[in-house]
Scaffold this active site. Sequence first.
Site, mmCIF file in Angstrom:
data_model
loop_
_atom_site.group_PDB
_atom_site.id
_atom_site.type_symbol
_atom_site.label_atom_id
_atom_site.label_comp_id
_atom_site.label_asym_id
_atom_site.label_seq_id
_atom_site.Cartn_x
_atom_site.Cartn_y
_atom_site.Cartn_z
ATOM 1 N N THR A 113 -3.104 -13.397 -8.942
ATOM 2 C CA THR A 113 -2.844 -12.597 -8.019
ATOM 3 C C THR A 113 -2.794 -13.474 -6.606
ATOM 4 O O THR A 113 -3.383 -14.422 -6.730
ATOM 5 C CB THR A 113 -3.935 -11.461 -7.744
ATOM 6 N N GLY A 123 -4.570 -1.576 -9.784
ATOM 7 C CA GLY A 123 -5.707 -2.205 -9.767
ATOM 8 C C GLY A 123 -6.375 -2.484 -8.286
ATOM 9 O O GLY A 123 -5.979 -1.365 -7.628
ATOM 10 N N ASP A 124 -7.037 -3.364 -7.843
ATOM 11 C CA ASP A 124 -7.764 -3.334 -6.637
ATOM 12 C C ASP A 124 -6.753 -3.772 -5.679
ATOM 13 O O ASP A 124 -6.788 -3.591 -4.460
ATOM 14 C CB ASP A 124 -8.923 -4.382 -6.526
ATOM 15 N N THR A 175 -9.243 -11.307 -5.389
ATOM 16 C CA THR A 175 -8.528 -11.483 -6.582
ATOM 17 C C THR A 175 -9.407 -11.112 -7.692
ATOM 18 O O THR A 175 -10.661 -11.655 -7.473
ATOM 19 C CB THR A 175 -7.795 -12.642 -6.724
ATOM 20 N N GLY A 176 -9.273 -11.014 -9.010
ATOM 21 C CA GLY A 176 -10.211 -11.002 -9.932
ATOM 22 C C GLY A 176 -9.939 -9.772 -10.803
ATOM 23 O O GLY A 176 -8.722 -9.045 -10.770
HETATM 24 N N1 ASP Z 1 -6.805 -8.023 -9.202
HETATM 25 C C1 ASP Z 1 -5.705 -8.060 -10.105
HETATM 26 C C2 ASP Z 1 -6.011 -6.574 -10.698
HETATM 27 O O1 ASP Z 1 -6.631 -6.287 -11.212
HETATM 28 C C3 ASP Z 1 -5.733 -9.077 -10.930
HETATM 29 C C4 ASP Z 1 -5.963 -10.494 -10.398
HETATM 30 O O2 ASP Z 1 -6.443 -10.574 -9.267
HETATM 31 O O3 ASP Z 1 -5.273 -11.335 -10.825
HETATM 32 O O4 ASP Z 1 -4.700 -6.033 -10.721
#
Ligand code: ASP
Length: 304
Positions: free
Chosen positions: A172, A202-203, A223-224
């Site tokens: 992300t 997602g978040d 991110t995560g």
């Molecule tokens: N946070 C993002 C999600 O869960 C994924 C990412 O950060 O790569 O959609």
Amino acid sequence: MSNNPILLVHGGAWAIPGNMVEAHLNGVRNAIAAGWRVLEKGGTALDAVEEAVVVMEDDETFDAGRGSFLNREGKVQLDALMMDGATLRAGGVGCVEHIANPIRAARKVLSESPHVYFVGEGAERFAQEQGLPLCENKELVIPREVERLRAFQSNASKDNQDTFAPTISHDTVGAVALDTSGNIAAATSTGGTLNKAPGRLGDSSLIGCGCYADNQSAAASTTGWGEPIMKLVLAKWATDRVASGNLPQWAAAEAMNYLKDRVNGHGGIILLDSQGRTGIAHNTPRMAWALRTSDRLDCGLESK
Ligand code: ASP
């Protein structure tokens, strides 16, 4: 008031392998170059984060725009959010399948709509009404991701692969900026997680989870692994710590401890307050980031 502008971007937090490091660092540096062109001319933090994120959406290295992870049906489904720290205006789009630069659509929601968030077809219709081009979903799909999904789906049935292990990439992208007027803004854009169920959000594009900005506290992009981050409303959690007097550097590191300790999550965060103080932290092995101030450009893979 004329402040020294600052731009800080990230390109995802995970165990970026050695052979992908250069592509990630190039990507975040290119994003900085685009956003900095806006800031050095006296442009707004909002415009700067938008331009920085567009560059990373267009870069197939990252899980945003074209080249994103595929959902379990083999489609790209994108989420993005922008927030303006001066006014608290925000714009988000979720689960869009026909917009190559969802951050542009999020910006239109922020600037041109009384609403804050659009999803799916309604988001795409709104974007088109605002003059943004729509594309075929297959134009966003690249062979690397078709192969990644195929490999994941065939292994998942064999050995119960953990989609959320830190070795699975979280690419992300996000940006936070401070402009010469002293305003801050944040933006986050993502293709979400590999093999996600269609319609899963997602978040990243949720206010306070993957992105937040308030001149009175700080601008944040995370991110995560999205589900744990959402449960903690982590971007807002971190900016609240800055509002109550903590340094962004401390708040970023604490946010990562909280994520790990409370919900066993992993990821990364960038933070910037309106005094120009920054925080960069992750609890994954690496996170690509780059920081530009009036007198220097810095980039790396470690917390700072
Ligand atoms: N946070 C993002 C999600 O869960 C994924 C990412 O950060 O790569 O959609």
